[in-house]
Motif scaffolding. Structure first.
Motif, PDB file in Angstrom:
ATOM      1  N   LEU A  20       0.718  -1.040  -0.105  1.00  0.00           N
ATOM      2  CA  LEU A  20      -0.056   0.092  -0.101  1.00  0.00           C
ATOM      3  C   LEU A  20       1.023   1.325   0.020  1.00  0.00           C
ATOM      4  N   THR A  21       0.295   2.345  -0.864  1.00  0.00           N
ATOM      5  CA  THR A  21       1.384   3.296  -0.623  1.00  0.00           C
ATOM      6  C   THR A  21       0.336   4.504  -0.275  1.00  0.00           C
ATOM      7  N   VAL A  22       0.788   5.364   0.900  1.00  0.00           N
ATOM      8  CA  VAL A  22       0.142   6.370   1.340  1.00  0.00           C
ATOM      9  C   VAL A  22       1.346   7.519   1.312  1.00  0.00           C
ATOM     10  N   VAL A  23       0.861   8.772   0.858  1.00  0.00           N
ATOM     11  CA  VAL A  23       1.968   9.921   0.687  1.00  0.00           C
ATOM     12  C   VAL A  23       1.193  11.076   1.230  1.00  0.00           C
ATOM     13  N   ASP A  24       2.211  11.670   2.300  1.00  0.00           N
ATOM     14  CA  ASP A  24       2.062  13.059   2.646  1.00  0.00           C
ATOM     15  C   ASP A  24       2.873  14.213   1.787  1.00  0.00           C
ATOM     16  N   PRO A  25       2.242  14.829   1.029  1.00  0.00           N
ATOM     17  CA  PRO A  25       3.098  15.907   0.220  1.00  0.00           C
ATOM     18  C   PRO A  25       4.109  16.763   0.897  1.00  0.00           C
ATOM     19  N   ASP A  26       3.844  16.791   2.424  1.00  0.00           N
ATOM     20  CA  ASP A  26       4.635  17.536   3.185  1.00  0.00           C
ATOM     21  C   ASP A  26       5.687  16.679   3.905  1.00  0.00           C
ATOM     22  N   ASP A  27       5.520  15.509   3.594  1.00  0.00           N
ATOM     23  CA  ASP A  27       6.623  14.338   4.243  1.00  0.00           C
ATOM     24  C   ASP A  27       8.158  14.919   3.637  1.00  0.00           C
ATOM     25  N   PRO A  28       9.280  14.867   4.378  1.00  0.00           N
ATOM     26  CA  PRO A  28      10.470  15.357   3.787  1.00  0.00           C
ATOM     27  C   PRO A  28      10.996  14.394   3.041  1.00  0.00           C
ATOM     28  N   ALA A  29      10.387  13.104   3.282  1.00  0.00           N
ATOM     29  CA  ALA A  29      11.279  12.069   2.255  1.00  0.00           C
ATOM     30  C   ALA A  29      10.261  11.937   0.836  1.00  0.00           C
ATOM     31  N   THR A  30       9.255  13.038   0.495  1.00  0.00           N
ATOM     32  CA  THR A  30       8.429  12.949  -0.862  1.00  0.00           C
ATOM     33  C   THR A  30       9.558  13.860  -1.748  1.00  0.00           C
ATOM     34  N   THR A  31       9.520  13.610  -2.922  1.00  0.00           N
ATOM     35  CA  THR A  31      10.481  14.390  -4.040  1.00  0.00           C
ATOM     36  C   THR A  31       9.730  15.575  -4.450  1.00  0.00           C
ATOM     37  N   HIS A  32      10.083  16.887  -4.327  1.00  0.00           N
ATOM     38  CA  HIS A  32       9.977  17.861  -4.738  1.00  0.00           C
ATOM     39  C   HIS A  32      10.707  18.634  -5.951  1.00  0.00           C
ATOM     40  N   ILE A  33      10.200  18.802  -7.252  1.00  0.00           N
ATOM     41  CA  ILE A  33      11.032  19.412  -8.425  1.00  0.00           C
ATOM     42  C   ILE A  33      10.610  20.647  -8.650  1.00  0.00           C
ATOM     43  N   SER A  34      11.534  21.368  -8.840  1.00  0.00           N
ATOM     44  CA  SER A  34      11.236  22.970  -9.208  1.00  0.00           C
ATOM     45  C   SER A  34      11.478  22.833 -10.909  1.00  0.00           C
ATOM     46  N   LEU A  35      10.303  23.099 -11.613  1.00  0.00           N
ATOM     47  CA  LEU A  35      10.308  23.136 -13.082  1.00  0.00           C
ATOM     48  C   LEU A  35       9.784  23.952 -13.797  1.00  0.00           C
ATOM     49  N   ALA A  36      10.216  25.009 -14.605  1.00  0.00           N
ATOM     50  CA  ALA A  36       9.261  25.945 -15.183  1.00  0.00           C
ATOM     51  C   ALA A  36       8.735  26.902 -14.250  1.00  0.00           C
ATOM     52  N   GLY A  37       9.479  27.256 -13.020  1.00  0.00           N
ATOM     53  CA  GLY A  37       9.078  28.125 -12.014  1.00  0.00           C
ATOM     54  C   GLY A  37       8.076  27.558 -11.200  1.00  0.00           C
ATOM     55  N   GLY A  38       7.503  26.327 -11.251  1.00  0.00           N
ATOM     56  CA  GLY A  38       6.529  25.726 -10.417  1.00  0.00           C
ATOM     57  C   GLY A  38       7.214  24.626  -9.815  1.00  0.00           C
ATOM     58  N   THR A  39       6.472  23.809  -8.709  1.00  0.00           N
ATOM     59  CA  THR A  39       6.790  22.752  -7.878  1.00  0.00           C
ATOM     60  C   THR A  39       6.260  21.859  -8.200  1.00  0.00           C
ATOM     61  N   TYR A  40       6.686  20.667  -8.461  1.00  0.00           N
ATOM     62  CA  TYR A  40       5.889  19.244  -8.934  1.00  0.00           C
ATOM     63  C   TYR A  40       6.376  18.568  -8.074  1.00  0.00           C
ATOM     64  N   THR A  41       5.487  17.894  -7.126  1.00  0.00           N
ATOM     65  CA  THR A  41       5.485  16.648  -6.107  1.00  0.00           C
ATOM     66  C   THR A  41       5.249  15.445  -6.646  1.00  0.00           C
ATOM     67  N   ILE A  42       6.338  14.526  -6.665  1.00  0.00           N
ATOM     68  CA  ILE A  42       5.810  13.117  -6.837  1.00  0.00           C
ATOM     69  C   ILE A  42       4.942  12.589  -6.064  1.00  0.00           C
ATOM     70  N   LEU A  43       3.721  12.265  -6.181  1.00  0.00           N
ATOM     71  CA  LEU A  43       3.138  11.807  -5.024  1.00  0.00           C
ATOM     72  C   LEU A  43       3.088  10.160  -5.219  1.00  0.00           C
ATOM     73  N   ILE A  44       2.630   9.853  -6.287  1.00  0.00           N
ATOM     74  CA  ILE A  44       3.123   8.453  -6.657  1.00  0.00           C
ATOM     75  C   ILE A  44       3.899   7.966  -7.989  1.00  0.00           C
ATOM     76  N   SER A  45       4.796   7.405  -7.622  1.00  0.00           N
ATOM     77  CA  SER A  45       5.822   7.376  -8.997  1.00  0.00           C
ATOM     78  C   SER A  45       5.497   5.941  -9.975  1.00  0.00           C
ATOM     79  N   GLY A  46       5.876   5.988 -10.772  1.00  0.00           N
ATOM     80  CA  GLY A  46       5.847   4.765 -11.721  1.00  0.00           C
ATOM     81  C   GLY A  46       6.374   3.538 -11.071  1.00  0.00           C
TER      82      GLY A  46
END
Length: 175
Positions: A20-46
């Motif tokens: 089971l995958t449960v993601v908290d977008p504010d968890d420090p282990a979550t990946t956040h990417i700055s792209l084109a001025g925005g922030t993209y958070t990978i909630l569920i990866s491939g």
């Protein structure tokens, strides 16, 4: 249309190696990417879905969004806050919070935040790989609300070049 009554169709056994995958977008282990001025958070990866899909939380600044592009996978957006102008096959359409948009595979498109404030949306790509592409062309940041890195003109040009070079690897084409 799928024939769910087919005698040859069977449901595979459960794969106990998947969890089971449960993601908290504010968890420090979550990946956040700055792209084109925005922030993209990978909630569920491939990787977590055996490549079936990925789910990305997008915080898009006013006026932000990607250049025109297309790819051979489905992409669905649910606008949570703000107003996004989608250009789909050269036709513009503004979509407000609460709406969902599906971009068919191979169709030329792009989007732009026209809210006058940051916009927030979820993006699902199926099959997955867009998450990997974003991680390879963007810059990892510490959190969803971290400021984007201050890039020099040369660094910005390098990111654009890298995005163009990697696009075919991730079944995408920048237009």
């Amino acid at each position: 249309m799928t024939d769910f009554n087919s005698a040859t169709a069977g449901i595979p056994d459960d794969d106990p190696t998947r969890s089971l995958t449960v993601v908290d977008p504010d968890d420090p282990a979550t990946t956040h990417i700055s792209l084109a001025g925005g922030t993209y958070t990978i909630l569920i990866s491939g990787e977590q879905t055996n490549g079936q899909y990925c789910l990305i939380d997008m915080l898009v600044p006013d006026g932000g969004g990607p250049p025109p592009h297309r790819h051979d996978f489905e992409e669905m957006f649910t606008i949570l806050e703000g107003e996004i102008e989608f250009t789909f096959r050269d036709e513009k359409r503004s979509v407000r919070a609460g709406s969902t948009v599906n971009i068919p595979a191979n169709a030329p498109h792009n989007f732009r935040n026209v809210s006058g404030a940051p916009a927030h949306m979820l993006c699902m790509c199926t099959p997955a790989a867009q998450d990997e592409y974003f991680m390879r062309v963007g810059d990892e940041v510490a959190s969803r609300d971290a400021p984007p890195p201050q890039l020099t003109d040369g660094e910005k040009a390098e990111r654009r070049q890298r995005a163009a070079e990697l696009a075919p690897v991730y079944r995408s084409e920048l237009l």
